[in-house]
Design a protein around this motif. Structure first.
Motif, PDB file in Angstrom:
ATOM      1  N   ILE A 220       0.840  -1.200   0.000  1.00  0.00           N
ATOM      2  CA  ILE A 220       0.000   0.000   0.000  1.00  0.00           C
ATOM      3  C   ILE A 220       0.875   1.249   0.000  1.00  0.00           C
ATOM      4  O   ILE A 220       2.028   1.211   0.383  1.00  0.00           O
ATOM      5  N   ASP A 221       0.265   2.341  -0.443  1.00  0.00           N
ATOM      6  CA  ASP A 221       0.888   3.654  -0.333  1.00  0.00           C
ATOM      7  C   ASP A 221      -0.220   4.602   0.092  1.00  0.00           C
ATOM      8  O   ASP A 221      -1.323   4.553  -0.473  1.00  0.00           O
ATOM      9  N   VAL A 222       0.028   5.405   1.106  1.00  0.00           N
ATOM     10  CA  VAL A 222      -0.990   6.335   1.599  1.00  0.00           C
ATOM     11  C   VAL A 222      -0.442   7.761   1.554  1.00  0.00           C
ATOM     12  O   VAL A 222       0.759   7.971   1.602  1.00  0.00           O
ATOM     13  N   ASN A 223      -1.355   8.717   1.460  1.00  0.00           N
ATOM     14  CA  ASN A 223      -0.919  10.110   1.386  1.00  0.00           C
ATOM     15  C   ASN A 223      -1.139  10.877   2.685  1.00  0.00           C
ATOM     16  O   ASN A 223      -0.852  12.067   2.761  1.00  0.00           O
ATOM     17  N   GLY A 224      -1.663  10.224   3.710  1.00  0.00           N
ATOM     18  CA  GLY A 224      -1.891  10.894   4.985  1.00  0.00           C
ATOM     19  C   GLY A 224      -3.101  11.803   4.997  1.00  0.00           C
ATOM     20  O   GLY A 224      -3.382  12.462   5.989  1.00  0.00           O
TER      21      GLY A 224
ATOM     22  N   LEU B   4      -3.360   3.824  -2.103  1.00  0.00           N
ATOM     23  CA  LEU B   4      -3.116   3.263  -3.426  1.00  0.00           C
ATOM     24  C   LEU B   4      -2.634   1.835  -3.257  1.00  0.00           C
ATOM     25  O   LEU B   4      -1.751   1.555  -2.442  1.00  0.00           O
ATOM     26  N   THR B   5      -3.231   0.908  -4.010  1.00  0.00           N
ATOM     27  CA  THR B   5      -2.816  -0.495  -3.979  1.00  0.00           C
ATOM     28  C   THR B   5      -3.149  -1.117  -5.325  1.00  0.00           C
ATOM     29  O   THR B   5      -3.640  -0.441  -6.230  1.00  0.00           O
ATOM     30  N   SER B   6      -2.906  -2.415  -5.462  1.00  0.00           N
ATOM     31  CA  SER B   6      -3.239  -3.072  -6.728  1.00  0.00           C
ATOM     32  C   SER B   6      -4.061  -4.333  -6.499  1.00  0.00           C
ATOM     33  O   SER B   6      -3.910  -5.018  -5.491  1.00  0.00           O
ATOM     34  N   GLU B   7      -4.915  -4.612  -7.470  1.00  0.00           N
ATOM     35  CA  GLU B   7      -5.730  -5.825  -7.431  1.00  0.00           C
ATOM     36  C   GLU B   7      -4.845  -7.063  -7.473  1.00  0.00           C
ATOM     37  O   GLU B   7      -5.101  -8.036  -6.764  1.00  0.00           O
ATOM     38  N   GLU B   8      -3.795  -7.027  -8.293  1.00  0.00           N
ATOM     39  CA  GLU B   8      -2.909  -8.179  -8.394  1.00  0.00           C
ATOM     40  C   GLU B   8      -2.275  -8.497  -7.039  1.00  0.00           C
ATOM     41  O   GLU B   8      -2.206  -9.650  -6.634  1.00  0.00           O
ATOM     42  N   CYS B   9      -1.855  -7.486  -6.338  1.00  0.00           N
ATOM     43  CA  CYS B   9      -1.180  -7.689  -5.058  1.00  0.00           C
ATOM     44  C   CYS B   9      -2.126  -8.220  -3.983  1.00  0.00           C
ATOM     45  O   CYS B   9      -1.784  -9.158  -3.266  1.00  0.00           O
ATOM     46  N   LEU B  10      -3.306  -7.651  -3.859  1.00  0.00           N
ATOM     47  CA  LEU B  10      -4.182  -8.019  -2.747  1.00  0.00           C
ATOM     48  C   LEU B  10      -5.329  -8.968  -3.099  1.00  0.00           C
ATOM     49  O   LEU B  10      -5.878  -9.608  -2.215  1.00  0.00           O
ATOM     50  N   LEU B  11      -5.698  -9.071  -4.361  1.00  0.00           N
ATOM     51  CA  LEU B  11      -6.900  -9.840  -4.702  1.00  0.00           C
ATOM     52  C   LEU B  11      -6.676 -11.031  -5.619  1.00  0.00           C
ATOM     53  O   LEU B  11      -7.621 -11.783  -5.866  1.00  0.00           O
ATOM     54  N   HIS B  12      -5.476 -11.222  -6.125  1.00  0.00           N
ATOM     55  CA  HIS B  12      -5.249 -12.335  -7.052  1.00  0.00           C
ATOM     56  C   HIS B  12      -5.583 -13.649  -6.349  1.00  0.00           C
ATOM     57  O   HIS B  12      -5.138 -13.885  -5.224  1.00  0.00           O
TER      58      HIS B  12
END
Length: 118
Positions: free
Chosen positions: A66-70, A75-83
């Motif tokens: 993940i990447d967050v802006n505070g 921001l994340t990806s479907e491949e990373c978390l949902l595959h």
């Protein structure tokens, strides 16, 4: 540390270490010592450690997923978390499940889901 360490959140003057369990990217078996990292870091920083839970189960997530802006956006990806077969972290989790956990623990109000890649 980025992946196995705790995610530190701040709300006003309050800081808290969040333990999103790390599972060796769901492909390596030698991550058992990594389980100790969040508590060691929280103790060193003298802050409380909270185990992130959703629907009664610990949530698996490495910080690099993940990447967050505070300011409420993640921001994340479907491949990373949902595959369904590559590096499965939380079997059966949907976008809505992740978003609910992100909102509860990270204060996230907006999640941008990318497709493939990191």
């Amino acid at each position: 540390m980025r992946d196995s360490g705790p995610i530190i959140v701040k709300n006003g003057d309050k800081r808290e270490a969040l333990n999103f369990n790390f599972n060796g990217w769901a492909k390596y078996n030698n991550f058992q010592l990594d389980k100790l990292v969040p508590s060691k870091v929280a103790n060193h920083l003298n802050m409380p450690l909270t185990q992130v839970m959703y629907k009664g189960k610990p949530v698996v997530l490495e910080g690099g997923a993940i990447d967050v802006n505070g300011k409420g956006t993640l921001l994340t990806s479907e491949e990373c978390l949902l595959h369904p077969s590559i590096q499965v972290r939380n079997a059966g989790f949907t976008k809505q499940d992740y978003e609910a956990a992100f909102k509860q623990y990270l204060g996230v109000t907006n999640v941008i889901w990318l497709g493939n890649g990191i």
